[in-house]
Write a protein that holds these residues in place. Sequence first.
Motif, PDB file in Angstrom:
ATOM      1  N   ARG A  15       0.835  -1.207   0.000  1.00 51.80           N
ATOM      2  CA  ARG A  15       0.000   0.000   0.000  1.00 51.80           C
ATOM      3  C   ARG A  15       0.871   1.259   0.000  1.00 51.80           C
ATOM      4  NH1 ARG A  15      -5.522   0.068   0.870  1.00 51.80           N
ATOM      5  NH2 ARG A  15      -6.469  -1.916   1.300  1.00 51.80           N
ATOM      6  N   ILE A  16       1.986   1.223   0.734  1.00 52.82           N
ATOM      7  CA  ILE A  16       2.901   2.368   0.764  1.00 52.82           C
ATOM      8  C   ILE A  16       3.501   2.580  -0.626  1.00 52.82           C
ATOM      9  CG2 ILE A  16       5.109   3.223   1.664  1.00 52.82           C
ATOM     10  CD1 ILE A  16       4.390   1.706   4.307  1.00 52.82           C
ATOM     11  N   ALA A  17       3.977   1.496  -1.239  1.00 52.55           N
ATOM     12  CA  ALA A  17       4.563   1.596  -2.583  1.00 52.55           C
ATOM     13  C   ALA A  17       3.521   2.045  -3.597  1.00 52.55           C
ATOM     14  CB  ALA A  17       5.177   0.259  -2.990  1.00 52.55           C
ATOM     15  N   GLU A  18       2.315   1.545  -3.445  1.00 49.31           N
ATOM     16  CA  GLU A  18       1.230   1.910  -4.348  1.00 49.31           C
ATOM     17  C   GLU A  18       0.969   3.410  -4.297  1.00 49.31           C
ATOM     18  OE1 GLU A  18      -2.555  -0.688  -5.048  1.00 49.31           O
ATOM     19  OE2 GLU A  18      -2.872   0.609  -3.314  1.00 49.31           O
ATOM     20  N   MET A  19       0.899   3.977  -3.102  1.00 53.86           N
ATOM     21  CA  MET A  19       0.684   5.413  -2.979  1.00 53.86           C
ATOM     22  C   MET A  19       1.897   6.195  -3.484  1.00 53.86           C
ATOM     23  SD  MET A  19      -2.307   6.467  -2.060  1.00 53.86           S
ATOM     24  CE  MET A  19      -2.944   5.213  -3.185  1.00 53.86           C
ATOM     25  N   GLY A  20       3.097   5.641  -3.311  1.00 56.01           N
ATOM     26  CA  GLY A  20       4.285   6.293  -3.866  1.00 56.01           C
ATOM     27  C   GLY A  20       4.201   6.398  -5.375  1.00 56.01           C
ATOM     28  N   VAL A  21       3.805   5.307  -6.022  1.00 59.69           N
ATOM     29  CA  VAL A  21       3.652   5.319  -7.482  1.00 59.69           C
ATOM     30  C   VAL A  21       2.492   6.217  -7.877  1.00 59.69           C
ATOM     31  CG1 VAL A  21       3.097   3.917  -9.519  1.00 59.69           C
ATOM     32  CG2 VAL A  21       4.684   3.041  -7.795  1.00 59.69           C
ATOM     33  N   GLU A  35      -7.543   8.109 -14.748  1.00 61.20           N
ATOM     34  CA  GLU A  35      -6.576   7.611 -15.734  1.00 61.20           C
ATOM     35  C   GLU A  35      -5.539   6.707 -15.075  1.00 61.20           C
ATOM     36  OE1 GLU A  35      -6.991  11.460 -18.718  1.00 61.20           O
ATOM     37  OE2 GLU A  35      -5.296  11.374 -17.322  1.00 61.20           O
ATOM     38  N   MET A  36      -5.232   6.952 -13.804  1.00 61.21           N
ATOM     39  CA  MET A  36      -4.308   6.078 -13.083  1.00 61.21           C
ATOM     40  C   MET A  36      -4.857   4.652 -13.037  1.00 61.21           C
ATOM     41  SD  MET A  36      -1.647   7.858 -12.225  1.00 61.21           S
ATOM     42  CE  MET A  36      -0.814   6.882 -10.994  1.00 61.21           C
ATOM     43  N   ILE A  93      11.948   4.326  -7.706  1.00 67.38           N
ATOM     44  CA  ILE A  93      12.101   3.481  -6.507  1.00 67.38           C
ATOM     45  C   ILE A  93      10.758   2.887  -6.111  1.00 67.38           C
ATOM     46  CG2 ILE A  93      12.496   3.593  -4.004  1.00 67.38           C
ATOM     47  CD1 ILE A  93      14.810   5.496  -4.602  1.00 67.38           C
ATOM     48  N   TRP A  94       9.723   3.739  -6.078  1.00 69.05           N
ATOM     49  CA  TRP A  94       8.400   3.260  -5.690  1.00 69.05           C
ATOM     50  C   TRP A  94       7.838   2.295  -6.730  1.00 69.05           C
ATOM     51  CZ3 TRP A  94       7.796   3.613  -0.874  1.00 69.05           C
ATOM     52  CH2 TRP A  94       8.361   4.667  -0.176  1.00 69.05           C
ATOM     53  N   LEU A  98       6.803  -1.539  -5.916  1.00 68.57           N
ATOM     54  CA  LEU A  98       5.439  -2.021  -6.144  1.00 68.57           C
ATOM     55  C   LEU A  98       5.432  -3.229  -7.070  1.00 68.57           C
ATOM     56  CD1 LEU A  98       2.402  -1.782  -5.746  1.00 68.57           C
ATOM     57  CD2 LEU A  98       2.360  -0.101  -7.614  1.00 68.57           C
ATOM     58  N   ILE A  99       6.183  -3.169  -8.146  1.00 65.30           N
ATOM     59  CA  ILE A  99       6.220  -4.290  -9.091  1.00 65.30           C
ATOM     60  C   ILE A  99       6.722  -5.556  -8.407  1.00 65.30           C
ATOM     61  CG2 ILE A  99       7.319  -5.159 -11.208  1.00 65.30           C
ATOM     62  CD1 ILE A  99       5.066  -3.009 -11.635  1.00 65.30           C
TER      63      ILE A  99
END
Length: 178
Positions: A15-21, A35-36, A93-94, A98-99
């Motif tokens: 969830r943290i990485a997702e919000m970073g992206v 669009e995201m 990085i994010w 996430l990937i």
Amino acid sequence: HEEWARSDDRKTRRRIAEMGVWIIGGFCVGLRGEEMLLIEFAGTSKSVKHMGDPLPHFVFIILGRTKGNQLSGSKFGLPCVGTTEGTHLRPGIWFERLILLMKADGVTGGRLFQRQLVPSKLFEFEHDFFTLIERVQSSTNFIDKEMDVRDAFGTFRSLRRGFTSHAKNMELPEEWIN
């Protein structure tokens, strides 16, 4: 980065990485919230290989029509740098985090941003989005402490507005912004 370092729970980290992206990547390419949700996982995740290039980048593969691309419903790519020059934002990085987490969870297809509904809806991301904005508000001077961020910001347009303002401040041509 601090929350990421403190957490060892994969679901929380995802969830943290997702919000970073969502926030940094979305800002860098100027996508609107809806669009995201059109970013596909498979094609986008393949672009992680470009993070090791001399000019590190990744590509959001969009599946569907956007306000800026009405010509067809076919896929198209929006490249995003790994690190921005002036602001030193690091969407790469994010993106890589996430990937890796999604692949570890067995994700092979679908959309990049996945929640309960298929396809995901914007309201499913609001809590995480606002929680992050409120943390920025409480720990920095970037957002006035008296502002009600839930009234002032939103998943629908905030990133695009920020992108447009920044691009105008950088004196980019209007046709690039559009």
